[in-house]
Design an enzyme around this catalytic site. Structure first.
Site, PDB file in Angstrom:
ATOM      1  N   LYS A  13       1.286  14.722   1.455  1.00 47.03           N
ATOM      2  CA  LYS A  13       0.701  13.806   2.454  1.00 47.03           C
ATOM      3  C   LYS A  13       1.523  12.525   2.587  1.00 47.03           C
ATOM      4  O   LYS A  13       1.930  12.142   3.675  1.00 47.03           O
ATOM      5  CB  LYS A  13      -0.735  13.399   2.087  1.00 47.03           C
ATOM      6  CG  LYS A  13      -1.730  14.513   2.020  1.00 47.03           C
ATOM      7  CD  LYS A  13      -3.121  13.991   1.701  1.00 47.03           C
ATOM      8  CE  LYS A  13      -3.186  13.182   0.405  1.00 47.03           C
ATOM      9  NZ  LYS A  13      -3.006  13.965  -0.821  1.00 47.03           N
ATOM     10  N   ARG A  88     -11.801  11.276   1.890  1.00 45.08           N
ATOM     11  CA  ARG A  88     -11.689  12.168   0.734  1.00 45.08           C
ATOM     12  C   ARG A  88     -13.018  12.802   0.375  1.00 45.08           C
ATOM     13  O   ARG A  88     -13.085  13.561  -0.583  1.00 45.08           O
ATOM     14  CB  ARG A  88     -11.193  11.359  -0.461  1.00 45.08           C
ATOM     15  CG  ARG A  88      -9.729  11.644  -0.781  1.00 45.08           C
ATOM     16  CD  ARG A  88      -9.333  10.772  -1.931  1.00 45.08           C
ATOM     17  NE  ARG A  88      -8.198  11.269  -2.651  1.00 45.08           N
ATOM     18  CZ  ARG A  88      -6.950  10.919  -2.390  1.00 45.08           C
ATOM     19  NH1 ARG A  88      -6.654  10.132  -1.396  1.00 45.08           N
ATOM     20  NH2 ARG A  88      -5.982  11.384  -3.142  1.00 45.08           N
ATOM     21  N   ARG A 127       7.111  14.421 -10.330  1.00 45.22           N
ATOM     22  CA  ARG A 127       6.976  13.001  -9.998  1.00 45.22           C
ATOM     23  C   ARG A 127       6.667  12.177 -11.250  1.00 45.22           C
ATOM     24  O   ARG A 127       7.099  11.027 -11.374  1.00 45.22           O
ATOM     25  CB  ARG A 127       5.890  12.794  -8.942  1.00 45.22           C
ATOM     26  CG  ARG A 127       5.843  11.342  -8.478  1.00 45.22           C
ATOM     27  CD  ARG A 127       5.004  11.141  -7.251  1.00 45.22           C
ATOM     28  NE  ARG A 127       3.595  11.377  -7.519  1.00 45.22           N
ATOM     29  CZ  ARG A 127       2.644  11.367  -6.595  1.00 45.22           C
ATOM     30  NH1 ARG A 127       2.965  11.149  -5.333  1.00 45.22           N
ATOM     31  NH2 ARG A 127       1.391  11.582  -6.906  1.00 45.22           N
ATOM     32  N   ARG A 133       4.111   7.594 -12.562  1.00 41.90           N
ATOM     33  CA  ARG A 133       2.835   7.092 -12.035  1.00 41.90           C
ATOM     34  C   ARG A 133       1.714   7.406 -13.031  1.00 41.90           C
ATOM     35  O   ARG A 133       1.636   8.526 -13.540  1.00 41.90           O
ATOM     36  CB  ARG A 133       2.553   7.755 -10.676  1.00 41.90           C
ATOM     37  CG  ARG A 133       1.955   6.792  -9.677  1.00 41.90           C
ATOM     38  CD  ARG A 133       1.883   7.413  -8.317  1.00 41.90           C
ATOM     39  NE  ARG A 133       0.630   8.126  -8.107  1.00 41.90           N
ATOM     40  CZ  ARG A 133       0.272   8.646  -6.945  1.00 41.90           C
ATOM     41  NH1 ARG A 133       1.060   8.539  -5.904  1.00 41.90           N
ATOM     42  NH2 ARG A 133      -0.874   9.279  -6.834  1.00 41.90           N
ATOM     43  N   ARG A 144      -7.853  15.580 -10.716  1.00 43.08           N
ATOM     44  CA  ARG A 144      -7.694  15.316  -9.272  1.00 43.08           C
ATOM     45  C   ARG A 144      -7.815  16.598  -8.458  1.00 43.08           C
ATOM     46  O   ARG A 144      -8.376  16.599  -7.362  1.00 43.08           O
ATOM     47  CB  ARG A 144      -6.335  14.641  -9.014  1.00 43.08           C
ATOM     48  CG  ARG A 144      -6.350  13.155  -9.401  1.00 43.08           C
ATOM     49  CD  ARG A 144      -4.975  12.629  -9.743  1.00 43.08           C
ATOM     50  NE  ARG A 144      -4.066  12.608  -8.634  1.00 43.08           N
ATOM     51  CZ  ARG A 144      -2.722  12.581  -8.777  1.00 43.08           C
ATOM     52  NH1 ARG A 144      -2.182  12.593  -9.978  1.00 43.08           N
ATOM     53  NH2 ARG A 144      -1.972  12.532  -7.714  1.00 43.08           N
TER      54      ARG A 144
HETATM   55  P1  B4P Z   1       2.309  13.673  -2.089  1.00 40.88           P
HETATM   56  O1  B4P Z   1       1.329  14.761  -1.824  1.00 40.88           O
HETATM   57  O2  B4P Z   1       2.990  13.070  -0.915  1.00 40.88           O
HETATM   58  O3  B4P Z   1       1.502  12.680  -3.007  1.00 40.88           O
HETATM   59  P2  B4P Z   1       0.442  11.607  -2.597  1.00 40.88           P
HETATM   60  O4  B4P Z   1       0.389  11.353  -1.151  1.00 40.88           O
HETATM   61  O5  B4P Z   1       0.786  10.465  -3.456  1.00 40.88           O
HETATM   62  O6  B4P Z   1      -0.966  12.253  -2.915  1.00 40.88           O
HETATM   63  P3  B4P Z   1      -2.081  11.932  -3.969  1.00 40.88           P
HETATM   64  O7  B4P Z   1      -3.291  12.629  -3.451  1.00 40.88           O
HETATM   65  O8  B4P Z   1      -1.600  12.331  -5.306  1.00 40.88           O
HETATM   66  O9  B4P Z   1      -2.244  10.349  -4.098  1.00 40.88           O
HETATM   67  P4  B4P Z   1      -3.013   9.193  -3.305  1.00 40.88           P
HETATM   68  O10 B4P Z   1      -2.058   8.071  -3.317  1.00 40.88           O
HETATM   69  O11 B4P Z   1      -3.557   9.632  -1.993  1.00 40.88           O
HETATM   70  O12 B4P Z   1       3.560  14.140  -2.979  1.00 40.88           O
HETATM   71  C1  B4P Z   1       3.531  14.451  -4.321  1.00 40.88           C
HETATM   72  C2  B4P Z   1       4.912  14.850  -4.862  1.00 40.88           C
HETATM   73  O13 B4P Z   1       5.366  16.058  -4.266  1.00 40.88           O
HETATM   74  C3  B4P Z   1       6.015  13.823  -4.610  1.00 40.88           C
HETATM   75  O14 B4P Z   1       6.761  13.666  -5.783  1.00 40.88           O
HETATM   76  C4  B4P Z   1       6.877  14.430  -3.518  1.00 40.88           C
HETATM   77  O15 B4P Z   1       8.220  14.068  -3.609  1.00 40.88           O
HETATM   78  C5  B4P Z   1       6.700  15.927  -3.777  1.00 40.88           C
HETATM   79  N1  B4P Z   1       6.815  16.697  -2.552  1.00 40.88           N
HETATM   80  C6  B4P Z   1       6.200  16.444  -1.378  1.00 40.88           C
HETATM   81  N2  B4P Z   1       6.538  17.367  -0.446  1.00 40.88           N
HETATM   82  C7  B4P Z   1       7.385  18.262  -1.071  1.00 40.88           C
HETATM   83  C8  B4P Z   1       8.082  19.436  -0.646  1.00 40.88           C
HETATM   84  N3  B4P Z   1       7.970  19.942   0.605  1.00 40.88           N
HETATM   85  N4  B4P Z   1       8.837  20.087  -1.559  1.00 40.88           N
HETATM   86  C9  B4P Z   1       8.952  19.618  -2.818  1.00 40.88           C
HETATM   87  N5  B4P Z   1       8.345  18.496  -3.276  1.00 40.88           N
HETATM   88  C10 B4P Z   1       7.562  17.827  -2.416  1.00 40.88           C
HETATM   89  O16 B4P Z   1      -4.271   8.876  -4.259  1.00 40.88           O
HETATM   90  C11 B4P Z   1      -4.145   8.430  -5.592  1.00 40.88           C
HETATM   91  C12 B4P Z   1      -5.517   8.053  -6.159  1.00 40.88           C
HETATM   92  O17 B4P Z   1      -6.073   6.918  -5.431  1.00 40.88           O
HETATM   93  C13 B4P Z   1      -6.616   9.108  -6.065  1.00 40.88           C
HETATM   94  O18 B4P Z   1      -6.572  10.044  -7.135  1.00 40.88           O
HETATM   95  C14 B4P Z   1      -7.896   8.224  -6.108  1.00 40.88           C
HETATM   96  O19 B4P Z   1      -8.215   7.806  -7.407  1.00 40.88           O
HETATM   97  C15 B4P Z   1      -7.494   6.993  -5.314  1.00 40.88           C
HETATM   98  N6  B4P Z   1      -7.859   7.120  -3.877  1.00 40.88           N
HETATM   99  C16 B4P Z   1      -6.990   7.166  -2.822  1.00 40.88           C
HETATM  100  N7  B4P Z   1      -7.662   7.293  -1.655  1.00 40.88           N
HETATM  101  C17 B4P Z   1      -8.989   7.322  -1.980  1.00 40.88           C
HETATM  102  C18 B4P Z   1     -10.176   7.471  -1.225  1.00 40.88           C
HETATM  103  N8  B4P Z   1     -10.136   7.613   0.102  1.00 40.88           N
HETATM  104  N9  B4P Z   1     -11.362   7.461  -1.871  1.00 40.88           N
HETATM  105  C19 B4P Z   1     -11.413   7.325  -3.198  1.00 40.88           C
HETATM  106  N10 B4P Z   1     -10.338   7.207  -4.000  1.00 40.88           N
HETATM  107  C20 B4P Z   1      -9.123   7.205  -3.396  1.00 40.88           C
END
Ligand code: B4P
Length: 190
Positions: A13, A88, A127, A133, A144
Site C-alpha cells: 500500500k 481499517r 523490511r 521498524r 497485524r
Molecule cells: P507496504 O505494504 O507498502 O507497507 P505499509 O504500507 O507500511 O503497510 P502496513 O500495513 O504495514 O503499515 P501502516 O503504516 O499502514 O510494504 C511493506 C514492504 O513490502 C516494504 O518493505 C516494501 O518495500 C515491500 N514491497 C512492497 N511492494 C513490493 C513488491 N511488489 N515486491 C516486493 N516487495 C514489495 O500501519 C502501521 C500501524 O499503524 C498499524 O499496524 C496500526 O497499529 C497503525 N495504524 C495505521 N492506520 C491505522 C488505522 N486506520 N486505524 C488504527 N490503527 C492504524
C-alpha cells in the site's frame, strides 16, 4: 482522483501510494505515517499510539479519526487524495463516509492489493532488516495479519457493495503492480 488503497500489512500500500501520488499529483495520506510522525514528535497522541502500534494492534478509532481530520483540513485535497491504511475496520469506513460527505469529497474508487500471507511475512521480514521498524518483528507481524483478517478484510466487502472496489494482484515487481493499478483505474483518472 479520490482513492482508498486496501491491503494487508506488506501488501505494498505505502509503496504504491507513493507512486500513485507522483503519477496523479494528489497527496498521499497514510495514517500509519501520520501516527509514526506523532510518535517521533512525542505528542500526546504519539505517546498513546506507540505501544499499540509496536504490538501490532489497531490504534483507537477516535485517535486515528482525529489525525485524519486534521490532515484533511490542510486544504490540499481539492484535486483528490490517496488514502493508505484507512479505513481499517467497518466503523472507520462509516466514519470516513460521513467525514468525506461533509467535505464534499467522497471516495470514488477502492483498490485492494492481493498478496498471500507467506509473501507478506517475507516482505516484512526484509523490511525489518532494512529499516528496523519497531512493528516489523515476527510477533507483531503475526498479530497485524490476524487483525487484518478479523477487522480490515470486511472493509473490502463494504466497498464492493458500494461498487467502488477493484482487486489487483499485488505479486510481482513494484513497477508491474503499479501498472496493474493504473490500468484498473482506467482512463477516467489519467
Ligand atoms: P507496504 O505494504 O507498502 O507497507 P505499509 O504500507 O507500511 O503497510 P502496513 O500495513 O504495514 O503499515 P501502516 O503504516 O499502514 O510494504 C511493506 C514492504 O513490502 C516494504 O518493505 C516494501 O518495500 C515491500 N514491497 C512492497 N511492494 C513490493 C513488491 N511488489 N515486491 C516486493 N516487495 C514489495 O500501519 C502501521 C500501524 O499503524 C498499524 O499496524 C496500526 O497499529 C497503525 N495504524 C495505521 N492506520 C491505522 C488505522 N486506520 N486505524 C488504527 N490503527 C492504524
Amino acid at each position: 482522483m479520490r482513492l482508498v488503497l486496501l491491503g494487508a500489512p506488506g501488501s505494498g500500500k505505502g509503496t504504491q501510494a507513493a507512486r500513485l501520488r507522483d503519477h496523479f499529483g494528489v497527496p498521499h495520506i497514510s495514517t500509519g505515517e501520520l501516527l509514526r510522525a506523532a510518535v517521533r514528535a512525542g505528542t500526546p497522541i504519539g505517546l498513546k499510539a506507540k505501544a499499540v502500534m509496536d504490538a501490532g494492534g489497531l490504534v483507537s478509532d477516535e485517535i486515528v479519526l482525529t489525525i485524519l481530520e486534521e490532515r484533511l483540513s490542510a486544504g490540499d485535497t481539492g484535486a483528490g487524495y490517496i488514502l493508505d491504511g484507512y479505513p481499517r475496520n467497518l466503523s472507520q469506513a462509516n466514519a470516513l463516509d460521513v467525514l468525506l460527505a461533509r467535505l464534499a469529497q467522497p471516495v470514488e474508487r477502492a483498490i485492494q492489493l492481493d498478496v498471500d500471507n507467506e509473501l507478506l511475512i517475507a516482505r516484512l521480514a526484509g523490511r525489518a532488516l532494512a529499516e528496523g521498524r519497531a512493528d516489523d518483528n515476527p510477533e507483531s507481524v503475526r498479530k497485524r495479519l490476524e487483525v487484518y483478517d478479523a477487522q480490515t478484510a470486511p472493509v473490502i466487502d463494504y466497498y464492493r457493495h458500494q461498487q467502488k472496489l477493484t482487486s489487483v494482484d499485488g505479486v510481482g515487481a513494484m513497477e508491474e503492480v503499479f501498472e496493474r493499478i493504473v490500468e484498473a483505474l482506467g482512463n477516467r483518472f489519467a
